[in-house]
Scaffold this motif. Structure first.
Motif, PDB file in Angstrom:
ATOM      1  N   LEU A   1       2.822 -44.034  80.067  1.00  0.00           N
ATOM      2  CA  LEU A   1       2.219 -44.742  78.644  1.00  0.00           C
ATOM      3  C   LEU A   1       3.126 -43.602  77.763  1.00  0.00           C
TER       4      LEU A   1
ATOM      5  N   THR B   1       0.623 -44.860  67.962  1.00  0.00           N
ATOM      6  CA  THR B   1       0.236 -46.132  68.422  1.00  0.00           C
ATOM      7  C   THR B   1       0.774 -46.126  69.962  1.00  0.00           C
ATOM      8  N   ILE B   2       0.399 -47.295  70.643  1.00  0.00           N
ATOM      9  CA  ILE B   2       0.966 -47.250  72.090  1.00  0.00           C
ATOM     10  C   ILE B   2       2.465 -47.835  71.976  1.00  0.00           C
TER      11      ILE B   2
ATOM     12  N   PHE C   1       4.396 -49.272  77.802  1.00  0.00           N
ATOM     13  CA  PHE C   1       3.490 -49.016  78.897  1.00  0.00           C
ATOM     14  C   PHE C   1       4.339 -49.498  80.008  1.00  0.00           C
TER      15      PHE C   1
ATOM     16  N   GLY D   1      -6.151 -42.645  71.035  1.00  0.00           N
ATOM     17  CA  GLY D   1      -6.105 -43.957  71.115  1.00  0.00           C
ATOM     18  C   GLY D   1      -5.148 -44.078  72.383  1.00  0.00           C
TER      19      GLY D   1
ATOM     20  N   ARG E   1      -7.974 -43.693  75.352  1.00  0.00           N
ATOM     21  CA  ARG E   1      -8.823 -44.864  75.435  1.00  0.00           C
ATOM     22  C   ARG E   1      -8.034 -46.089  76.235  1.00  0.00           C
ATOM     23  N   TYR E   2      -6.704 -46.191  76.021  1.00  0.00           N
ATOM     24  CA  TYR E   2      -5.866 -47.119  76.437  1.00  0.00           C
ATOM     25  C   TYR E   2      -5.958 -46.984  78.002  1.00  0.00           C
TER      26      TYR E   2
ATOM     27  N   ASN F   1      -8.948 -48.206  79.662  1.00  0.00           N
ATOM     28  CA  ASN F   1      -9.329 -49.654  79.536  1.00  0.00           C
ATOM     29  C   ASN F   1      -8.144 -50.457  80.426  1.00  0.00           C
ATOM     30  N   ALA F   2      -6.843 -49.895  80.377  1.00  0.00           N
ATOM     31  CA  ALA F   2      -5.849 -50.480  81.210  1.00  0.00           C
ATOM     32  C   ALA F   2      -5.606 -50.288  82.790  1.00  0.00           C
TER      33      ALA F   2
END
Length: 293
Positions: free
Chosen positions: A123, A128-129, A132, A163, A166-167, A170-171
């Motif tokens: 990642l 921001t992301i 991935f 962020g 957290r990604y 969740n991912a």
């Protein structure tokens, strides 16, 4: 970057880091990052002292004799690299920029994972992301990761580690070992909570990469400093003891805050200086984890 130049760099990184992971890290990686799940292996006849909770009642009924299930540790891991690609990674005052050290460490961890038959994903994050790459196995997958490490150009220059964490939570549904590789120059107060939640689901490890000049300012007169993430410039009189003390005090408070946060969250953590041998730092971390297993 031209394709031929990129391939040369990929090959150079591959030769260096694959050798390190094979010759130095193989045993330590395996010991430090064991699979945490238990998988059913077989059944055998019950023996005195066996845990009755492991009795397989279907097999017991069939043979009219108690049998127990045998479990073994699931060796395969999912490894995630959370890589900071913000503007501050471009800083470096000695032989290597933080970006170069981050690239080599990421490549070593990638090869260590593949040698242990683990999946690995990446990642890339700024504020921001950015990108991935889902976890997979295979040499071609590793080489793709190295190409991205060398040639990836982020859209943004800021940092939001919270962020990214957290990604991850969740991912990635399956429990993973997640390495956050960053300079951790992010003062977001929500990071502690995000790390605690992520570390309950995954096994989070923090690798802080820094340059010595971020710790203290040398007395060399007026210096023009640039914030790589905001693009702002500021003139600083480095000959002033007061200025140098403010500079070093900020760093000490920053490190103290990180130490406290990682301990509270139960996250293993190591700092890596760009001018020092990162192999030694990683080996220390791996051996420390192996003892805790």
């Amino acid at each position: 970057m031209e394709t031929s130049e990129l391939l040369k760099k990929v090959r150079k990184i591959e030769i260096k880091t694959r050798g390190l992971s094979r010759n130095i890290f193989a045993g330590e990686y395996h010991s430090a990052f064991k699979g945490r799940g238990m998988a059913f292996s077989e059944v055998r006849e019950y023996q005195f002292g066996d845990d009755i909770r492991n009795i397989d009642w279907n097999v017991t009924a069939r043979y009219n004799h108690p049998y127990v299930k045998i479990f073994e540790e699931e060796r395969e891991l999912t490894v995630m690299l959370l890589i900071d690609v913000s503007g501050s990674r471009e800083f470096g005052t000695f032989e290597k920029m933080k970006k170069n050290v981050i690239t080599e460490i990421s490549a070593i961890l990638s090869f260590s994972a593949i040698q242990n038959n683990d999946k690995i994903g990446v990642l890339f994050f700024s504020d921001t992301i950015e990108k991935f790459i889902p976890p997979k196995k295979g040499k071609s997958h590793i080489l793709r990761i190295i190409r991205e490490l060398i040639d990836f150009q982020p859209k943004n220059t800021g940092t939001d580690i919270t962020g990214a964490v957290r990604y991850l939570t969740n991912a990635i549904k399956k429990r993973s070992t997640a390495f956050i590789i960053s300079d951790f120059m992010d003062e977001n107060p929500d990071l502690e909570m995000a790390l605690s939640i992520a570390n309950n689901k995954h096994d989070v490890v923090a690798l802080k990469v820094y340059d010595e000049r971020e710790k203290e300012l040398p007395p060399i007169g007026m210096v023009k400093l640039k914030d790589a993430e905001t693009g702002k410039y500021i003139w600083v009189d480095s000959s002033s003891r007061k200025i140098r003390k403010i500079y070093s005090d900020f760093w000490n408070k920053h490190i103290s805050r990180l130490d406290t946060m990682f301990k509270k969250c139960g996250v293993d953590y190591v700092s890596i200086d760009t001018k020092e041998d990162y192999v030694k730092s990683l080996m220390t971390l791996f051996k420390k984890r192996a003892v805790k297993q």
